[in-house]
Scaffold this motif. Structure first.
Motif, PDB file in Angstrom:
ATOM      1  N   SER A  84       0.862  -1.289   0.060  1.00  0.00           N
ATOM      2  CA  SER A  84      -0.037   0.083  -0.049  1.00  0.00           C
ATOM      3  C   SER A  84       0.766   1.340   0.201  1.00  0.00           C
ATOM      4  O   SER A  84       1.898   1.404   0.548  1.00  0.00           O
ATOM      5  N   PHE A  85       0.307   2.372  -0.698  1.00  0.00           N
ATOM      6  CA  PHE A  85       1.166   3.390  -0.897  1.00  0.00           C
ATOM      7  C   PHE A  85       0.147   4.587  -0.722  1.00  0.00           C
ATOM      8  O   PHE A  85      -0.776   4.729  -1.393  1.00  0.00           O
ATOM      9  N   ARG A  86       0.876   6.012  -0.149  1.00  0.00           N
ATOM     10  CA  ARG A  86      -0.167   6.954  -0.177  1.00  0.00           C
ATOM     11  C   ARG A  86       1.028   8.206  -0.414  1.00  0.00           C
ATOM     12  O   ARG A  86       1.828   8.423   0.159  1.00  0.00           O
ATOM     13  N   PRO A  87       0.720   8.941  -1.738  1.00  0.00           N
ATOM     14  CA  PRO A  87       1.858  10.010  -2.063  1.00  0.00           C
ATOM     15  C   PRO A  87       1.732  11.074  -0.999  1.00  0.00           C
ATOM     16  O   PRO A  87       0.801  11.287  -0.305  1.00  0.00           O
ATOM     17  N   ALA A  88       2.962  11.593  -0.827  1.00  0.00           N
ATOM     18  CA  ALA A  88       3.009  12.724   0.346  1.00  0.00           C
ATOM     19  C   ALA A  88       2.648  13.993  -0.333  1.00  0.00           C
ATOM     20  O   ALA A  88       2.550  14.987   0.470  1.00  0.00           O
ATOM     21  N   SER A  89       2.563  14.271  -1.623  1.00  0.00           N
ATOM     22  CA  SER A  89       2.120  15.468  -2.042  1.00  0.00           C
ATOM     23  C   SER A  89       1.414  15.210  -3.380  1.00  0.00           C
ATOM     24  O   SER A  89       1.236  13.931  -3.596  1.00  0.00           O
ATOM     25  N   GLY A  90       1.017  16.317  -4.230  1.00  0.00           N
ATOM     26  CA  GLY A  90       0.283  15.920  -5.461  1.00  0.00           C
ATOM     27  C   GLY A  90       1.144  16.020  -6.630  1.00  0.00           C
ATOM     28  O   GLY A  90       0.758  15.756  -7.829  1.00  0.00           O
ATOM     29  N   ARG A  91       2.480  15.712  -6.322  1.00  0.00           N
ATOM     30  CA  ARG A  91       3.264  15.326  -7.494  1.00  0.00           C
ATOM     31  C   ARG A  91       4.430  14.324  -7.327  1.00  0.00           C
ATOM     32  O   ARG A  91       5.229  14.203  -6.557  1.00  0.00           O
ATOM     33  N   THR A  92       4.003  13.152  -7.795  1.00  0.00           N
ATOM     34  CA  THR A  92       4.383  11.594  -7.597  1.00  0.00           C
ATOM     35  C   THR A  92       5.373  11.457  -8.817  1.00  0.00           C
ATOM     36  O   THR A  92       4.595  11.458  -9.878  1.00  0.00           O
ATOM     37  N   ARG A  93       6.588  11.255  -8.717  1.00  0.00           N
ATOM     38  CA  ARG A  93       7.462  11.014  -9.957  1.00  0.00           C
ATOM     39  C   ARG A  93       8.145   9.780  -9.736  1.00  0.00           C
ATOM     40  O   ARG A  93       8.701   9.541  -8.842  1.00  0.00           O
ATOM     41  N   LEU A  94       8.330   9.068 -10.895  1.00  0.00           N
ATOM     42  CA  LEU A  94       9.531   7.919 -10.827  1.00  0.00           C
ATOM     43  C   LEU A  94      10.931   8.642 -11.467  1.00  0.00           C
ATOM     44  O   LEU A  94      10.937   9.385 -12.363  1.00  0.00           O
ATOM     45  N   VAL A  95      11.853   8.669 -10.447  1.00  0.00           N
ATOM     46  CA  VAL A  95      13.228   9.374 -10.530  1.00  0.00           C
ATOM     47  C   VAL A  95      14.179   8.491 -11.053  1.00  0.00           C
ATOM     48  O   VAL A  95      14.562   7.078 -10.491  1.00  0.00           O
ATOM     49  N   GLN A  96      15.036   8.852 -11.943  1.00  0.00           N
ATOM     50  CA  GLN A  96      16.154   8.035 -12.566  1.00  0.00           C
ATOM     51  C   GLN A  96      17.457   8.548 -11.812  1.00  0.00           C
ATOM     52  O   GLN A  96      17.728   9.854 -11.898  1.00  0.00           O
ATOM     53  N   GLY A  97      18.271   7.741 -11.497  1.00  0.00           N
ATOM     54  CA  GLY A  97      19.510   7.974 -10.966  1.00  0.00           C
ATOM     55  C   GLY A  97      19.410   9.404  -9.792  1.00  0.00           C
ATOM     56  O   GLY A  97      18.738   8.976  -8.973  1.00  0.00           O
ATOM     57  N   ASP A  98      20.405  10.225  -9.974  1.00  0.00           N
ATOM     58  CA  ASP A  98      20.238  11.233  -9.116  1.00  0.00           C
ATOM     59  C   ASP A  98      19.346  12.439  -9.428  1.00  0.00           C
ATOM     60  O   ASP A  98      19.628  13.245  -8.864  1.00  0.00           O
ATOM     61  N   GLY A  99      18.492  12.066 -10.224  1.00  0.00           N
ATOM     62  CA  GLY A  99      17.599  13.182 -10.483  1.00  0.00           C
ATOM     63  C   GLY A  99      17.648  13.629 -11.783  1.00  0.00           C
ATOM     64  O   GLY A  99      17.181  14.574 -12.147  1.00  0.00           O
ATOM     65  N   GLU A 100      18.489  13.040 -12.722  1.00  0.00           N
ATOM     66  CA  GLU A 100      18.725  13.861 -14.064  1.00  0.00           C
ATOM     67  C   GLU A 100      17.539  13.367 -15.091  1.00  0.00           C
ATOM     68  O   GLU A 100      17.436  14.135 -15.828  1.00  0.00           O
ATOM     69  N   ALA A 101      16.689  12.572 -14.415  1.00  0.00           N
ATOM     70  CA  ALA A 101      15.263  12.446 -15.418  1.00  0.00           C
ATOM     71  C   ALA A 101      14.361  11.890 -14.285  1.00  0.00           C
ATOM     72  O   ALA A 101      14.431  11.243 -13.400  1.00  0.00           O
ATOM     73  N   ALA A 102      13.136  12.261 -14.780  1.00  0.00           N
ATOM     74  CA  ALA A 102      12.097  12.005 -13.874  1.00  0.00           C
ATOM     75  C   ALA A 102      10.707  12.156 -14.929  1.00  0.00           C
ATOM     76  O   ALA A 102      10.641  12.581 -15.666  1.00  0.00           O
ATOM     77  N   TRP A 103       9.657  11.229 -14.214  1.00  0.00           N
ATOM     78  CA  TRP A 103       8.561  10.998 -15.092  1.00  0.00           C
ATOM     79  C   TRP A 103       7.441  11.332 -14.023  1.00  0.00           C
ATOM     80  O   TRP A 103       7.198  10.523 -13.057  1.00  0.00           O
ATOM     81  N   ASP A 104       6.434  12.173 -14.206  1.00  0.00           N
ATOM     82  CA  ASP A 104       5.288  12.405 -13.689  1.00  0.00           C
ATOM     83  C   ASP A 104       4.161  11.368 -13.606  1.00  0.00           C
ATOM     84  O   ASP A 104       3.942  10.876 -14.812  1.00  0.00           O
ATOM     85  N   LEU A 105       3.769  10.814 -12.590  1.00  0.00           N
ATOM     86  CA  LEU A 105       2.859   9.498 -12.686  1.00  0.00           C
ATOM     87  C   LEU A 105       1.470   9.951 -12.380  1.00  0.00           C
ATOM     88  O   LEU A 105       0.628   9.280 -12.558  1.00  0.00           O
ATOM     89  N   GLY A 106       1.408  11.396 -12.271  1.00  0.00           N
ATOM     90  CA  GLY A 106      -0.201  11.906 -12.167  1.00  0.00           C
ATOM     91  C   GLY A 106      -0.918  11.319 -11.156  1.00  0.00           C
ATOM     92  O   GLY A 106      -2.258  10.987 -11.315  1.00  0.00           O
ATOM     93  N   LEU A 107      -0.563  11.020  -9.892  1.00  0.00           N
ATOM     94  CA  LEU A 107      -1.489  10.376  -9.022  1.00  0.00           C
ATOM     95  C   LEU A 107      -1.676  11.060  -8.101  1.00  0.00           C
ATOM     96  O   LEU A 107      -1.003  12.153  -7.637  1.00  0.00           O
ATOM     97  N   ALA A 108      -3.096  11.066  -7.665  1.00  0.00           N
ATOM     98  CA  ALA A 108      -3.863  11.990  -6.614  1.00  0.00           C
ATOM     99  C   ALA A 108      -3.092  11.590  -5.168  1.00  0.00           C
ATOM    100  O   ALA A 108      -2.825  10.670  -4.775  1.00  0.00           O
ATOM    101  N   ARG A 109      -3.342  12.485  -4.267  1.00  0.00           N
ATOM    102  CA  ARG A 109      -3.127  12.334  -2.676  1.00  0.00           C
ATOM    103  C   ARG A 109      -4.237  11.552  -2.214  1.00  0.00           C
ATOM    104  O   ARG A 109      -5.017  12.040  -1.421  1.00  0.00           O
ATOM    105  N   THR A 110      -4.032  10.289  -2.558  1.00  0.00           N
ATOM    106  CA  THR A 110      -5.058   9.136  -1.901  1.00  0.00           C
ATOM    107  C   THR A 110      -4.373   7.853  -1.806  1.00  0.00           C
ATOM    108  O   THR A 110      -3.422   7.906  -1.997  1.00  0.00           O
ATOM    109  N   ASP A 111      -5.012   6.940  -1.112  1.00  0.00           N
ATOM    110  CA  ASP A 111      -4.393   5.797  -1.000  1.00  0.00           C
ATOM    111  C   ASP A 111      -4.508   4.829  -2.364  1.00  0.00           C
ATOM    112  O   ASP A 111      -5.573   4.888  -2.886  1.00  0.00           O
TER     113      ASP A 111
END
Length: 764
Positions: A84-111
């Motif tokens: 189970s997972f709940r985002p801590a903000s309205g912006r959830t991303r999959l981050v590559q490496g040290d942050g040189e690339a990221a993809w927004d997953l578009g998740l709401a702040r819900t469970d």
């Protein structure tokens, strides 16, 4: 289902990360799997996920899916876990490496429930870092769907690599300090959830008031960004129009801005003042405003020194009353709020206004860089120029917007032929039964579509019908080299930019790629064509758009298409006519063939939209009877009837009256449908159908000029100022940029019996 990621992502230290806490720290392995019973997917740190992969470092195949409910599990996956997972903000991303690339997953702040699937982890664990070997054998799938919190669990376990991660997670123990930290993090999550609810309620109240402010609908971000304009004032007069202007797009917004500026100048009398009329011409051509509009101080001084003639006195515009704002009932439930209510103001008493002082800002606004703001501000200032009569302006703009691009463009393209200075039938009554109605097409540069009536535009041509070609022969005249079609278009683009004030520096003018390529092609000298040549579209006329366009034989056709060969022919025809029913064309030919070269630049029509207007014509002098010609040439005939034109002492020269009738009172110049023939090169000759002998009807005149010396009285009212400009491109007198037979016209005649009968060409 959404797929925000589907491709390769680079993993480091056998891990990928999902992060949602902007201020958080990426969890280590032990923190991510603390007190979990499963490996592979570490969710122990709130707002973060650590995803284990088999490859130590390198690109791995990953798909991320967001579902509305639990998806089915595919048998292809060897190792599967859920947590189970709940985002801590309205912006959830999959981050590559040290942050040189990221993809927004578009998740709401819900469970959410998270399912992590893997295959080929053992094979990947044996590969060296960065290896692409057997990349298709190991891949990963991460799935989210809304669900209440539930214990993490292993769904499927196959590989040794996954088993090792499960063992590691179970072996991880928490110290009291870690448990306290976890409790603190949990409390923080709940506190943030409470804050979110309060913020959401406040945002709902704000949006409720904003919706009222903008007339019952929320504004777009574009409108919100236009608050520095007069949009809030315009909302009080017509909120629906504000949203329509936002929706129609930049092209229509520019058209509305120009329309508003023009109408403001017309009602204020400024349109008749040369320096203001010149500004409208430059504005219509997309060019910078001329002096004094480039200096507002000078502009107002010019208005004081050269005011327009007084117009109708008007009172100031007063917006209609609107009901006060009432906050939503939910706003009072346990939350403090500020009630915003518009007080009832005493009725405004309008005073008289100076229309020119509102019209000039409308011109300035229409020239602004942002199309939306230009439209909003130009309408606002034009509205106040109209004053108490502002509903007239708003009705016109609403009506034009109802047709989107076509509607407003049609208003701006509309042309009005000035009335003839006298009724020639009062001079020669026997001309009355010879009157014919012609339709002046008034082509003007534009971007037509296959569904528009146009000159030089794309045709509504069926995709399954062969494009017509001219078989020739195309014989070189021994003097003129052919012109490459794309080079002529490039040349015209350069002329248009120069006419619009696009001054080039020495560097850019010499080294643009287009000009470099143009120069190389010019040096190469285009070759004369061999074999069949594709015809060029010349005109497309819909019956619905062109009054007086009659379909031969009464067939079901409703559109006429005219094409021509871009090379001279010793024997006609050089044109081809096609009548068709628009409803039968369901699949349009997207890219018709074009000739690589043309004989002369003037054989390529510039794309134009049309503004058809009906006018009355009388026969050319050459087609009149001897007695009628004698009367028209007689000075005494004009003395009583034509005093307003020829004066109280008419000239003695009969050539004066011949020119007056020929250039002003009989046949209209320019592109037109129907009407009479303007005989210039030859005497009148029979025009009989070669198939059946029936007298042919005047169908279409293809003109090299809309007007010329001697026919200036036919210049439309809207073009009079521009007709004096020498830098417009295309020239106002020849918007289609055609030059036929050294400036003459090509007249086409059709048999009224059948569209299949051959047509007739006549150069005059």
């Amino acid at each position: 289902m959404r797929r925000p990621i589907a491709g390769e992502v680079r993993a480091d230290d056998r891990a990928l990360y999902v992060e949602s806490d902007p201020g958080g720290v990426r969890p280590g392995l032990s923190a991510a799997f603390a007190s979990q019973n499963v490996g592979l997917c570490g969710v122990a740190v709130p707002g973060a996920i650590l995803l284990s992969v088999g490859l130590y470092a390198g690109d791995v195949g990953l798909v991320v899916e967001v579902h509305d409910e639990a998806p089915a599990l595919d048998e292809v996956w060897e190792d599967v876990v859920e947590a189970s997972f709940r985002p801590a903000s309205g912006r959830t991303r999959l981050v590559q490496g040290d942050g040189e690339a990221a993809w927004d997953l578009g998740l709401a702040r819900t469970d959410y429930r998270v399912r992590y699937c893997a295959r080929g982890m053992d094979e990947a664990a044996e590969l060296p870092s960065g290896s692409a070997e057997k990349a298709d054998l190991h891949s990963y799938l991460l799935q989210f769907w809304p669900a209440p919190p539930a214990p993490d669990r292993v769904i499927r376990r196959t590989t040794w690599a996954a088993q090792g991660m499960h063992d590691y997670a179970r072996a991880t123990t928490r110290t009291p300090e870690q448990l306290a930290e976890a409790a603190r993090a949990t409390r923080e999550v709940f506190a943030r959830a409470a804050e979110e609810r309060a913020e959401r309620a406040a945002e709902e109240r704000r949006l409720h008031h904003e919706k009222w402010e903008w007339g019952g609908r929320l504004p777009s971000e574009r409108l919100r960004g236009a608050r520095k304009s007069n949009v809030l004032g315009l909302l009080q007069f017509d909120s629906d129009l504000v949203h329509v202007l936002d929706a129609v797009g930049p092209e229509v917004q520019r058209a509305v801005a120009l329309l508003a500026a023009r109408r403001a100048c017309e009602v204020s009398g400024l349109a008749a003042v040369p320096w203001a009329a010149r500004a409208l011409t430059e504005l219509a051509g997309g060019r910078p405003l001329p002096p004094p509009f480039d200096d507002t101080t000078l502009m107002w001084a010019t208005l004081r020194s050269d005011p327009p003639a007084p117009g109708r006195p008007v009172l100031a515009a007063i917006p209609p009353e609107r009901p006060p704002y009432v906050p939503p009932p939910s706003a009072a439930r346990g939350h403090a709020y500020v009630e915003v209510v518009c007080p009832t103001a005493p009725p405004q008493i309008p005073g008289r206004i100076s229309q020119p002082h509102f019209a000039l800002p409308a011109v300035l606004a229409a020239a602004g860089p942002d199309p939306l703001i230009a439209a909003l501000d130009a309408v606002w200032h034009a509205l106040h120029t109209y004053g108490e009569h502002h509903p007239e302006l708003l009705d016109e703009i609403r009506s034009a917007c109802a047709g989107r691009v076509g509607g407003i463009a049609a208003v701006l393209r509309a042309r009005t032929t000035p009335p003839r200075p006298l009724d020639v039938t009062a001079v020669v009554p026997e001309l009355a039964p010879l009157a014919r109605t012609a339709t002046r097409l008034h082509p003007r540069p534009g971007v037509p579509s296959p569904h528009d009536s146009s000159i030089g535009g794309p045709l509504l041509w069926p995709a399954d019908e062969p494009w017509p070609h001219c078989e020739g022969p195309h014989v070189w005249d021994g003097v003129n080299d052919p012109v490459a079609l794309r080079d002529e278009r490039l040349r015209r683009r350069g002329l248009s930019a120069a006419a619009g004030g696009a001054h080039e520096t020495a560097d850019t003018s010499l080294h643009t790629p287009d000009k470099h390529a143009f120069g190389k092609r010019a040096d190469a000298r285009p070759a004369w064509p061999e074999g069949p040549v594709p015809l060029l579209p010349v005109a497309q006329l819909y019956v619905r758009d062109v009054p007086g366009l009659r379909v031969p034989g009464g067939s079901g056709a409703d559109v006429l298409q005219v094409l021509s060969c871009p090379f001279d022919h010793s024997e006609p025809p050089g044109t081809a006519l096609f009548w068709r029913s628009a409803a039968t064309v369901t699949d349009i030919l997207a890219a018709p063939p074009e000739p690589p070269v043309i004989q002369f630049p003037g054989y390529l029509p510039e794309p134009c939209l049309l503004a058809p207007e009906r006018t009355t014509e009388y026969p050319s002098l050459a087609e009149l009877g001897k007695e009628s010609r004698r009367r028209l040439e007689d000075r005494s005939t004009w003395r009583t009837v034509g005093g307003a034109v020829v004066g109280s002492d008419p000239p003695w020269s009969k050539g004066f009256y011949v020119d007056l009738y020929t250039g002003t009172l009989s046949v209209a110049p320019g592109w037109k449908v129907g009407g009479w023939t303007r005989w210039a090169l030859t005497d009148p000759q029979p025009r009989l159908c070669a198939a059946c002998g029936t007298e042919m009807d005047a169908l279409l005149t293809l003109a090299s000029r809309e007007w010329s010396s001697g026919t200036e009285s036919w210049i439309p009212e809207e073009d009079r100022a521009e007709s004096l400009a020498s830098l417009t491109e295309p020239p106002a007198r020849n918007p289609a940029m055609l030059d036929l037979a050294r400036g003459y016209d090509l007249q086409l005649y059709a048999c009224p019996v059948s569209p299949d009968h051959p047509h007739l060409e006549l150069i005059q």
